[in-house]
Design a protein around this motif. Structure first.
Motif, PDB file in Angstrom:
ATOM      1  N   ALA A  73       1.899  -2.673  -6.526  1.00 11.93           N
ATOM      2  CA  ALA A  73       1.482  -1.274  -5.811  1.00 11.93           C
ATOM      3  C   ALA A  73      -0.217  -1.452  -5.767  1.00 11.93           C
ATOM      4  O   ALA A  73      -0.909  -1.673  -6.814  1.00 11.93           O
ATOM      5  CB  ALA A  73       1.908  -0.116  -6.415  1.00 11.93           C
ATOM      6  N   PHE A  74      -0.797  -1.136  -4.576  1.00 13.01           N
ATOM      7  CA  PHE A  74      -2.237  -1.179  -4.526  1.00 13.01           C
ATOM      8  C   PHE A  74      -2.504   0.222  -4.874  1.00 13.01           C
ATOM      9  O   PHE A  74      -1.941   1.038  -4.042  1.00 13.01           O
ATOM     10  CB  PHE A  74      -2.586  -1.599  -3.029  1.00 13.01           C
ATOM     11  N   THR A  75      -3.418   0.385  -5.728  1.00 11.98           N
ATOM     12  CA  THR A  75      -3.665   1.575  -6.109  1.00 11.98           C
ATOM     13  C   THR A  75      -5.245   1.854  -5.899  1.00 11.98           C
ATOM     14  O   THR A  75      -5.570   3.118  -6.350  1.00 11.98           O
ATOM     15  CB  THR A  75      -3.547   1.623  -7.792  1.00 11.98           C
ATOM     16  N   GLY A  76      -5.820   1.415  -5.110  1.00  8.66           N
ATOM     17  CA  GLY A  76      -7.221   1.358  -4.783  1.00  8.66           C
ATOM     18  C   GLY A  76      -7.456   2.095  -3.202  1.00  8.66           C
ATOM     19  O   GLY A  76      -6.376   2.368  -2.589  1.00  8.66           O
ATOM     20  N   GLN A  77      -8.596   1.662  -2.779  1.00  8.74           N
ATOM     21  CA  GLN A  77      -9.073   2.080  -1.315  1.00  8.74           C
ATOM     22  C   GLN A  77      -9.039   0.738  -0.765  1.00  8.74           C
ATOM     23  O   GLN A  77      -9.575  -0.277  -1.476  1.00  8.74           O
ATOM     24  CB  GLN A  77     -10.274   2.937  -1.523  1.00  8.74           C
ATOM     25  N   ASP A  78      -9.145   0.736   0.525  1.00 15.09           N
ATOM     26  CA  ASP A  78      -9.268  -0.489   1.286  1.00 15.09           C
ATOM     27  C   ASP A  78     -10.730  -1.337   0.839  1.00 15.09           C
ATOM     28  O   ASP A  78     -10.690  -2.560   0.920  1.00 15.09           O
ATOM     29  CB  ASP A  78      -9.135  -0.171   2.818  1.00 15.09           C
ATOM     30  N   ASP A  79     -11.708  -0.476   0.743  1.00 11.97           N
ATOM     31  CA  ASP A  79     -12.820  -1.103   0.436  1.00 11.97           C
ATOM     32  C   ASP A  79     -13.362  -1.737  -0.811  1.00 11.97           C
ATOM     33  O   ASP A  79     -14.274  -2.338  -1.231  1.00 11.97           O
ATOM     34  CB  ASP A  79     -14.046  -0.178   0.928  1.00 11.97           C
ATOM     35  N   ASP A  80     -12.011  -1.287  -1.514  1.00 16.14           N
ATOM     36  CA  ASP A  80     -12.113  -1.974  -3.089  1.00 16.14           C
ATOM     37  C   ASP A  80     -11.623  -3.751  -2.805  1.00 16.14           C
ATOM     38  O   ASP A  80     -11.720  -4.526  -3.702  1.00 16.14           O
ATOM     39  CB  ASP A  80     -10.888  -1.600  -3.938  1.00 16.14           C
ATOM     40  N   ASN A 127       0.827  -1.214   0.094  1.00 11.34           N
ATOM     41  CA  ASN A 127       0.181   0.093   0.001  1.00 11.34           C
ATOM     42  C   ASN A 127       0.891   1.251  -0.075  1.00 11.34           C
ATOM     43  O   ASN A 127       2.296   1.208   0.120  1.00 11.34           O
ATOM     44  CB  ASN A 127      -0.973   0.027   1.246  1.00 11.34           C
ATOM     45  N   ALA A 128       0.267   2.508  -0.088  1.00 10.48           N
ATOM     46  CA  ALA A 128       1.035   3.610  -0.044  1.00 10.48           C
ATOM     47  C   ALA A 128       1.824   3.917   1.093  1.00 10.48           C
ATOM     48  O   ALA A 128       2.864   4.474   1.067  1.00 10.48           O
ATOM     49  CB  ALA A 128       0.059   4.892  -0.166  1.00 10.48           C
ATOM     50  N   ALA A 129       1.684   3.247   2.301  1.00  8.55           N
ATOM     51  CA  ALA A 129       2.393   3.369   3.599  1.00  8.55           C
ATOM     52  C   ALA A 129       3.609   2.273   3.483  1.00  8.55           C
ATOM     53  O   ALA A 129       4.291   2.305   4.477  1.00  8.55           O
ATOM     54  CB  ALA A 129       1.742   3.129   4.813  1.00  8.55           C
ATOM     55  N   GLY A 130       3.547   1.418   2.574  1.00  7.69           N
ATOM     56  CA  GLY A 130       4.736   0.616   2.473  1.00  7.69           C
ATOM     57  C   GLY A 130       4.348  -0.942   2.980  1.00  7.69           C
ATOM     58  O   GLY A 130       5.342  -1.577   3.189  1.00  7.69           O
ATOM     59  N   GLN A 131       3.221  -1.112   3.454  1.00  3.25           N
ATOM     60  CA  GLN A 131       2.846  -2.345   4.110  1.00  3.25           C
ATOM     61  C   GLN A 131       2.292  -3.215   3.267  1.00  3.25           C
ATOM     62  O   GLN A 131       2.038  -2.801   2.216  1.00  3.25           O
ATOM     63  CB  GLN A 131       1.678  -1.990   5.340  1.00  3.25           C
ATOM     64  N   VAL A 132       2.424  -4.537   3.555  1.00  7.84           N
ATOM     65  CA  VAL A 132       2.180  -5.631   2.639  1.00  7.84           C
ATOM     66  C   VAL A 132       0.481  -6.309   3.056  1.00  7.84           C
ATOM     67  O   VAL A 132       0.266  -6.526   4.186  1.00  7.84           O
ATOM     68  CB  VAL A 132       3.254  -6.515   2.704  1.00  7.84           C
ATOM     69  N   PHE A 133      -0.302  -6.507   1.952  1.00 10.94           N
ATOM     70  CA  PHE A 133      -1.495  -7.394   2.154  1.00 10.94           C
ATOM     71  C   PHE A 133      -0.812  -8.692   2.525  1.00 10.94           C
ATOM     72  O   PHE A 133      -0.392  -9.466   1.762  1.00 10.94           O
ATOM     73  CB  PHE A 133      -2.175  -7.176   0.929  1.00 10.94           C
ATOM     74  N   ILE A 134      -1.736  -9.204   3.675  1.00  7.58           N
ATOM     75  CA  ILE A 134      -1.635 -10.689   3.888  1.00  7.58           C
ATOM     76  C   ILE A 134      -3.044 -11.088   4.405  1.00  7.58           C
ATOM     77  O   ILE A 134      -3.896 -10.327   4.955  1.00  7.58           O
ATOM     78  CB  ILE A 134      -0.779 -10.994   4.979  1.00  7.58           C
ATOM     79  N   GLY A 135      -3.404 -12.177   3.813  1.00  6.30           N
ATOM     80  CA  GLY A 135      -4.995 -12.716   4.025  1.00  6.30           C
ATOM     81  C   GLY A 135      -4.581 -13.807   4.916  1.00  6.30           C
ATOM     82  O   GLY A 135      -3.600 -14.719   4.916  1.00  6.30           O
ATOM     83  N   ARG A 136      -5.694 -14.251   5.655  1.00 10.35           N
ATOM     84  CA  ARG A 136      -5.818 -15.450   6.467  1.00 10.35           C
ATOM     85  C   ARG A 136      -6.458 -16.571   5.663  1.00 10.35           C
ATOM     86  O   ARG A 136      -7.527 -16.279   5.318  1.00 10.35           O
ATOM     87  CB  ARG A 136      -6.469 -15.187   7.857  1.00 10.35           C
ATOM     88  N   ARG A 137      -6.015 -17.829   5.465  1.00 11.14           N
ATOM     89  CA  ARG A 137      -6.467 -18.858   4.815  1.00 11.14           C
ATOM     90  C   ARG A 137      -7.877 -19.139   5.323  1.00 11.14           C
ATOM     91  O   ARG A 137      -7.661 -19.731   6.536  1.00 11.14           O
ATOM     92  CB  ARG A 137      -5.350 -20.089   4.808  1.00 11.14           C
ATOM     93  N   ALA A 138      -8.793 -19.344   4.687  1.00 12.99           N
ATOM     94  CA  ALA A 138     -10.113 -19.639   5.114  1.00 12.99           C
ATOM     95  C   ALA A 138     -10.386 -21.224   5.262  1.00 12.99           C
ATOM     96  O   ALA A 138     -11.241 -21.750   6.069  1.00 12.99           O
ATOM     97  CB  ALA A 138     -11.054 -19.178   4.044  1.00 12.99           C
ATOM     98  N   ASP A 139      -9.433 -21.970   4.857  1.00  8.72           N
ATOM     99  CA  ASP A 139      -9.396 -23.330   4.901  1.00  8.72           C
ATOM    100  C   ASP A 139      -8.373 -24.024   6.014  1.00  8.72           C
ATOM    101  O   ASP A 139      -8.353 -25.361   5.588  1.00  8.72           O
ATOM    102  CB  ASP A 139      -9.071 -23.860   3.451  1.00  8.72           C
ATOM    103  N   MET A 140      -7.932 -23.272   6.642  1.00  7.94           N
ATOM    104  CA  MET A 140      -6.835 -23.833   7.626  1.00  7.94           C
ATOM    105  C   MET A 140      -7.362 -23.414   8.925  1.00  7.94           C
ATOM    106  O   MET A 140      -8.134 -22.593   9.347  1.00  7.94           O
ATOM    107  CB  MET A 140      -5.573 -23.236   7.318  1.00  7.94           C
ATOM    108  N   PRO A 141      -6.854 -24.350  10.007  1.00  7.07           N
ATOM    109  CA  PRO A 141      -7.155 -23.958  11.547  1.00  7.07           C
ATOM    110  C   PRO A 141      -7.047 -22.636  11.885  1.00  7.07           C
ATOM    111  O   PRO A 141      -5.915 -22.164  11.563  1.00  7.07           O
ATOM    112  CB  PRO A 141      -6.140 -24.922  12.119  1.00  7.07           C
ATOM    113  N   GLY A 142      -7.847 -22.234  12.748  1.00  5.54           N
ATOM    114  CA  GLY A 142      -7.639 -20.593  12.978  1.00  5.54           C
ATOM    115  C   GLY A 142      -8.541 -19.678  12.429  1.00  5.54           C
ATOM    116  O   GLY A 142      -8.795 -18.371  12.767  1.00  5.54           O
ATOM    117  N   ALA A 143      -9.027 -20.095  11.127  1.00  2.64           N
ATOM    118  CA  ALA A 143     -10.126 -19.045  10.414  1.00  2.64           C
ATOM    119  C   ALA A 143     -11.293 -19.081  11.311  1.00  2.64           C
ATOM    120  O   ALA A 143     -12.038 -20.007  11.822  1.00  2.64           O
ATOM    121  CB  ALA A 143     -10.458 -19.920   8.998  1.00  2.64           C
ATOM    122  N   GLY A 144     -11.670 -17.815  11.001  1.00  2.00           N
ATOM    123  CA  GLY A 144     -12.869 -17.274  11.747  1.00  2.00           C
ATOM    124  C   GLY A 144     -12.571 -16.788  13.178  1.00  2.00           C
ATOM    125  O   GLY A 144     -13.515 -16.277  13.768  1.00  2.00           O
ATOM    126  N   GLY A 145     -11.596 -17.020  13.589  1.00  2.00           N
ATOM    127  CA  GLY A 145     -11.181 -16.644  15.007  1.00  2.00           C
ATOM    128  C   GLY A 145     -10.373 -15.371  14.976  1.00  2.00           C
ATOM    129  O   GLY A 145     -10.616 -14.510  14.077  1.00  2.00           O
TER     130      GLY A 145
END
Length: 168
Positions: free
Chosen positions: A109-116, A16-34
């Motif tokens: 580079a993420f060029t959108g808004q978080d709600d995209d 993102n513009a602040a230099g941070q990285v997008f990471i997602g939590r795997r929906a098919d692994m233990p801990g999802a939803g927690g």
């Protein structure tokens, strides 16, 4: 295991513009939803389809996994980075056909808004939650057996973790 090939794959490290990285939590692994402190986290990644080049694949994977095309390519990693599956997953994960994956990584580079970002546009959903994280924190998170890949990428893509004003 040595007789099995590596599956061709792409990975997207989205900044993102602040230099941070997008990471997602795997929906098919233990801990999802927690709580966000739980689960297995990763950057978007996925297989390269027949007749598709890595650039096409990474943009498709980003759209499928996080529901946005609001990205632009900053760089393509010069090498393919391979990893082996843990022994207990060989013959089971990746359709049982591969020993692991060989990945072409891209800095985007993420060029959108978080709600995209829409995690539920493609089913089955890959991620159930996402955050912007500091690049250097990725190996400290539960990235599972892919930790060596992330350790390498935080070095190789470090220049993109700076805010746009300080990038050269």
């Amino acid at each position: 295991m040595p007789d099995l090939p590596y599956r061709p794959n792409v990975g997207a490290m989205i900044f993102n513009a602040a230099g941070q990285v997008f990471i997602g939590r795997r929906a098919d692994m233990p801990g999802a939803g927690g709580p966000l402190s739980e689960g297995v986290w990763q950057c978007p990644q996925g297989g390269i389809d027949e007749g598709e080049n890595p650039t096409e694949a990474v943009l498709r994977e980003v759209l499928e996994e996080i529901g946005t095309s609001q990205v632009s390519i900053l760089a393509e990693h010069p090498e393919w980075i391979s990893y082996d599956l843990p022994g207990h997953l060989i013959g089971h994960a990746l359709g049982g056909q591969y020993r692991g994956q060989t990945q072409k990584w891209f800095a985007l580079a993420f060029t959108g808004q978080d709600d995209d970002i829409k995690l539920d546009l493609h089913l089955p959903q890959e991620f159930d939650a996402w955050i912007w994280a500091d690049l250097n924190s990725l190996p400290e998170r539960n990235v599972g057996f892919k930790k060596p890949v992330y350790e390498r990428l935080i070095v190789d893509f470090a220049a993109f973790a700076a805010s746009p004003d300080s990038r050269s």
